[in-house]
Design an enzyme around this catalytic site. Sequence first.
Site, PDB file in Angstrom:
ATOM      1  N   LYS A   1      39.372  27.529  25.382  1.00  0.00           N
ATOM      2  CA  LYS A   1      41.107  28.548  25.676  1.00  0.00           C
ATOM      3  C   LYS A   1      42.193  27.987  24.783  1.00  0.00           C
ATOM      4  CE  LYS A   1      41.446  31.543  30.142  1.00  0.00           C
ATOM      5  NZ  LYS A   1      42.140  31.783  31.404  1.00  0.00           N
TER       6      LYS A   1
HETATM    7  C1  E4P Z   1      41.580  34.860  32.479  1.00  0.00           C
HETATM    8  O1  E4P Z   1      41.378  34.518  31.098  1.00  0.00           O
HETATM    9  C2  E4P Z   1      43.656  34.582  33.306  1.00  0.00           C
HETATM   10  O2  E4P Z   1      43.203  32.803  33.025  1.00  0.00           O
HETATM   11  C3  E4P Z   1      43.009  35.022  34.315  1.00  0.00           C
HETATM   12  O3  E4P Z   1      42.719  36.685  34.937  1.00  0.00           O
HETATM   13  C4  E4P Z   1      44.989  35.240  35.415  1.00  0.00           C
HETATM   14  O4  E4P Z   1      44.821  35.860  36.082  1.00  0.00           O
HETATM   15  P1  E4P Z   1      46.603  36.070  37.087  1.00  0.00           P
HETATM   16  O5  E4P Z   1      47.601  36.479  36.443  1.00  0.00           O
HETATM   17  O6  E4P Z   1      46.153  36.987  38.266  1.00  0.00           O
HETATM   18  O7  E4P Z   1      46.368  34.875  37.777  1.00  0.00           O
END
Ligand code: E4P
Length: 271
Positions: A101
Amino acid sequence: MGKVLMKIFIDSADLSEIKQAYEWGIADGITTNPSLMKKAVNKCKLDGEDINLKGYIKEILLISKDTPVSLEVTETTAQRMIEEGRKLYEMFKEFGNVNIKIPINPSFEENNLTHFDGIKAIKKLSEENIPINCTLIFTPEQALLAAKAGAAFVSPFAGRVDDNLRKRSGMNFNKTDYFPMEGISKNDNGIVSGIDLVKQCVQILRQYNLKTEVLAASLRNTRQVREAALIRADIATLPFDVIRNMLKHSQTFEGMKKFTADVVEEYKNLL
Ligand code: E4P
């Protein structure tokens, strides 16, 4: 038109949640981020466990079998993200399902000179055949550039878009509250809701038949999951509680009570 049903990833680094989701047979992958890792590590510490993070991640990868697992870089310049991404990928390459990522833009503010460092890192690592999940996407044009740089997945953050629009409208809200996909009064440069952002990313990338998959992220309630499917997101990554809530309905409970109360002896004797 896509014929593959939207995939469900679990957005968690918690081993017990991940195990459960795979046991239920509904998980097609896992996304993690530094905040989710911190939560999981702190939970282990609270339970008095001595955590070895490398071993912990290997356990996650074992449970996931060959489904995709995102591990996020923590560095904030192109060169360092490239080095960290390579190291993470090499460390867990044997499992064959890790993707890295990378934030679309690792800058903290307007004046930083690193706005394109995410793109540089995505391009370089993708050229080395390391699959990239481009994260922290808040505009379709960010998704477009990430796809152009070769990202395997782009992650628009739907829930955080809704939070931002609600804050700007002066609303009181809980993060899990439903926010209409058609929006309210405010918009963010033409984006009226988190699901609208996902929809626009899907529309743009589909037009060009790109391989990049749109991974709807930061989803906080089941209605957003429904809407992500309605607008044909490739993947929805979901917190454990959202997955759990997907099967609950008061009328299903009522129906079960009635059906189980109505079973006659003759029916039982059939078997
Ligand atoms: C996924 O890849 C993200 O890290 C995650 O969905 C972020 O979610 P949040 O905005 O609820 O922290």
